[in-house]
Write an enzyme that holds these catalytic residues in place. Structure first.
Site, PDB file in Angstrom:
ATOM      1  N   GLU A 126       0.811  -1.223   0.000  1.00 60.31           N
ATOM      2  CA  GLU A 126       0.000   0.000   0.000  1.00 60.31           C
ATOM      3  C   GLU A 126       0.846   1.275   0.000  1.00 60.31           C
ATOM      4  O   GLU A 126       1.730   1.449   0.836  1.00 60.31           O
ATOM      5  CB  GLU A 126      -0.939   0.023   1.210  1.00 60.31           C
ATOM      6  CG  GLU A 126      -1.893   1.200   1.215  1.00 60.31           C
ATOM      7  CD  GLU A 126      -3.000   1.084   2.246  1.00 60.31           C
ATOM      8  OE1 GLU A 126      -3.835   2.009   2.315  1.00 60.31           O
ATOM      9  OE2 GLU A 126      -3.046   0.081   2.985  1.00 60.31           O
ATOM     10  N   LYS A 153      -8.843  -1.159   0.851  1.00 61.26           N
ATOM     11  CA  LYS A 153      -9.899  -1.648   1.731  1.00 61.26           C
ATOM     12  C   LYS A 153     -10.587  -2.810   1.028  1.00 61.26           C
ATOM     13  O   LYS A 153     -10.983  -2.694  -0.134  1.00 61.26           O
ATOM     14  CB  LYS A 153     -10.926  -0.560   2.044  1.00 61.26           C
ATOM     15  CG  LYS A 153     -10.530   0.351   3.185  1.00 61.26           C
ATOM     16  CD  LYS A 153     -10.508  -0.415   4.480  1.00 61.26           C
ATOM     17  CE  LYS A 153      -9.869   0.391   5.590  1.00 61.26           C
ATOM     18  NZ  LYS A 153      -9.612  -0.460   6.767  1.00 61.26           N
TER      19      LYS A 153
END
Length: 466
Positions: free
Chosen positions: A269, A285
């Site tokens: 990420e 997410k």
């Protein structure tokens, strides 16, 4: 002054060259181990920084050739002032890092930015932040298969002296690289003993239920809660990292050796990237494990893409990140180039978005960090209340976990990750945390299972089945 950049001939990979320096205190390896055509094009090695910056609460330590000194104040502000003393000209067609700072911001640095009371009894004896100032960087362009050495000549101030130092440092690195050798495929460590967590399945589910109750009461829309695993380390830290990157390559991986703490990260990420004035963040997410065969893999992929819960979770964080970037970007420039896309990793699928904007002319990367840290994907929404609930529910300090690792170039550009899928090594112990976002319709047992899915590669790297 512009950095001096020299292309060199090398038969060795970034991993093989960094093996020369892995035991060297304050050496850093920012390692893009996948997706070499896009996010993972470059890897960087830094060693022997001319300045080391660390902070713990309001106590800041600066170590350089003049010695070691302590300073009191906000670490973000003081780091920003230090960086302003070293600037280089940015030229087109340069690699994205030719000299700058590399290291980490721990999660608790967020307490410097928001009025949140800390539970002091949870403190772990690690610096909240640690950055080396690296005048010379080894650069691997994995797409073009080229290797460079760049040097700024810092901390020299006089231009002639800087050029002289830069050339000397480049020659020193070339000589050192002649000692590199090919590495065998890393072997899986053999676990001795068992791993532990500070949660049982029942107590983790109870924590999730408390988080859901806060959502029902209207305190928050979403919160990220985690559990920590720990085990004895049975191999050298770098061997652990080599095996971890072998089974779980990631575009924002890294290995940091800061002496008292070693960090082995395979993060997928991105937190913030700044190039010229364009800034972007890529929140993640939504997670599903990879399947055991093509059919189950495809089913799990489609399940994630069709999940209204996971999509709603990501959209909430997109709104939070748009608000954070809007605090430092030109009015009307914040946009969402990629709303929801699925990305594949060796052990999981993720849903990912991209939020971008144009930084105002009076702001730099540390202004953007101060406007948005910690990242929304690993806190919740609204962020401050979510952080208060995290502090209440989680029994240990997060430390480096869900902070950020990366670089800030002396020319102002930067690339920083979110610290997930990361093992921290200290005192012969290896530990890591995994968590997930809780929303109103979360099922506690499924949230617990998701943490195990995320832990799988890290446990395997430590020698466990996972």
């Amino acid at each position: 002054m512009k950095p001096i950049l020299r292309e060199i001939t090398s038969d060795y990979s970034a991993e093989e060259v960094y093996a020369l320096f892995s035991n060297e205190e304050n050496s850093v390896f920012l390692d893009s181990a996948m997706d070499v055509e896009n996010m993972g094009r470059y890897s960087f090695i830094g060693r022997d920084p001319f300045l080391l910056f660390t902070s713990k609460d309001a106590r800041i330590t600066i170590q350089d050739d003049a010695g070691r000194r302590s300073v009191a104040g906000n670490a973000f502000t003081i780091l920003k002032e230090l960086l302003a003393q070293y600037s280089t000209e940015k030229l087109p067609h340069y690699p994205p890092l030719a000299g700058g700072i590399m290291g980490y911001f721990g999660y608790e640095m967020g307490y410097l930015l928001e009025d949140i009371a800390k539970n002091e009894h949870k403190n772990k004896n690690l610096p909240d932040c640690c950055f080396g100032f690296y005048d010379t960087i080894l650069i691997f362009d994995q797409h073009e298969k080229k290797t460079y050495i760049a040097s700024t000549g810092f901390p020299e101030k006089n231009e002639k002296e800087r050029i002289g130092r830069a050339n000397r440092r480049i020659e020193e690195w070339i000589e050192l690289m002649q000692q590199a050798s090919f590495l065998d495929v890393p072997r899986q460590p053999i676990a001795q003993g068992t791993y532990t967590s500070h949660f049982t399945k029942e107590s983790y589910c109870s924590m999730v239920e408390k988080a859901i109750a806060y959502i029902g009461a209207g305190d928050i829309f979403q919160v990220n809660v985690s559990q920590r695993f720990s085990a004895d380390l049975t191999v050298s830290p770098f061997e652990l990292y080599r095996y971890l990157r072998h089974i779980n390559p990631a575009p924002f991986a890294s290995y940091l050796n800061f002496g008292e703490v070693v960090v082995a990260s395979t993060s997928p990420e991105r937190y913030l990237r700044l190039e010229d004035r364009r800034i972007e963040t890529r929140p993640i997410k939504g997670t599903r494990p990879r399947g055991s065969d093509k059919h189950s893999d495809s089913q799990l992929r489609q399940e994630l893409l069709a999940s209204e819960k996971d999509q709603a979770e990501l959209v909430m964080i997109i709104d939070l990140e748009r608000n954070d970037l809007g605090r430092v970007c030109e009015f009307g420039s914040v946009c969402v180039p990629n709303l929801i896309r699925l990305e594949e990793y060796p052990t999981v699928f993720h849903l990912v978005s991209t939020v971008a904007g144009e930084l105002t002319k009076d702001k730099g990367i540390l202004d953007a960090v101060m406007a948005s840290f910690p990242g929304g994907s690993i806190t919740g929404a609204p962020k401050v209340r979510a952080m208060e609930i995290i502090d209440e529910l989680e029994p240990v300090k997060r430390g480096i976990y869900t902070g950020s690792i990366g670089y800030i170039d002396f020319n102002g550009d930067a690339d920083l990750n979110i610290v997930i899928r990361t093992i921290v090594i200290q005192g012969g112990q290896a530990y890591f945390q995994v968590g997930g976002g809780i929303v109103a319709d979360s099922v506690p047992e499924l949230e617990y299972i998701e943490t195990l899915d995320k832990a799988r590669a890290l446990l395997k790297a430590l020698g466990f089945k996972g």
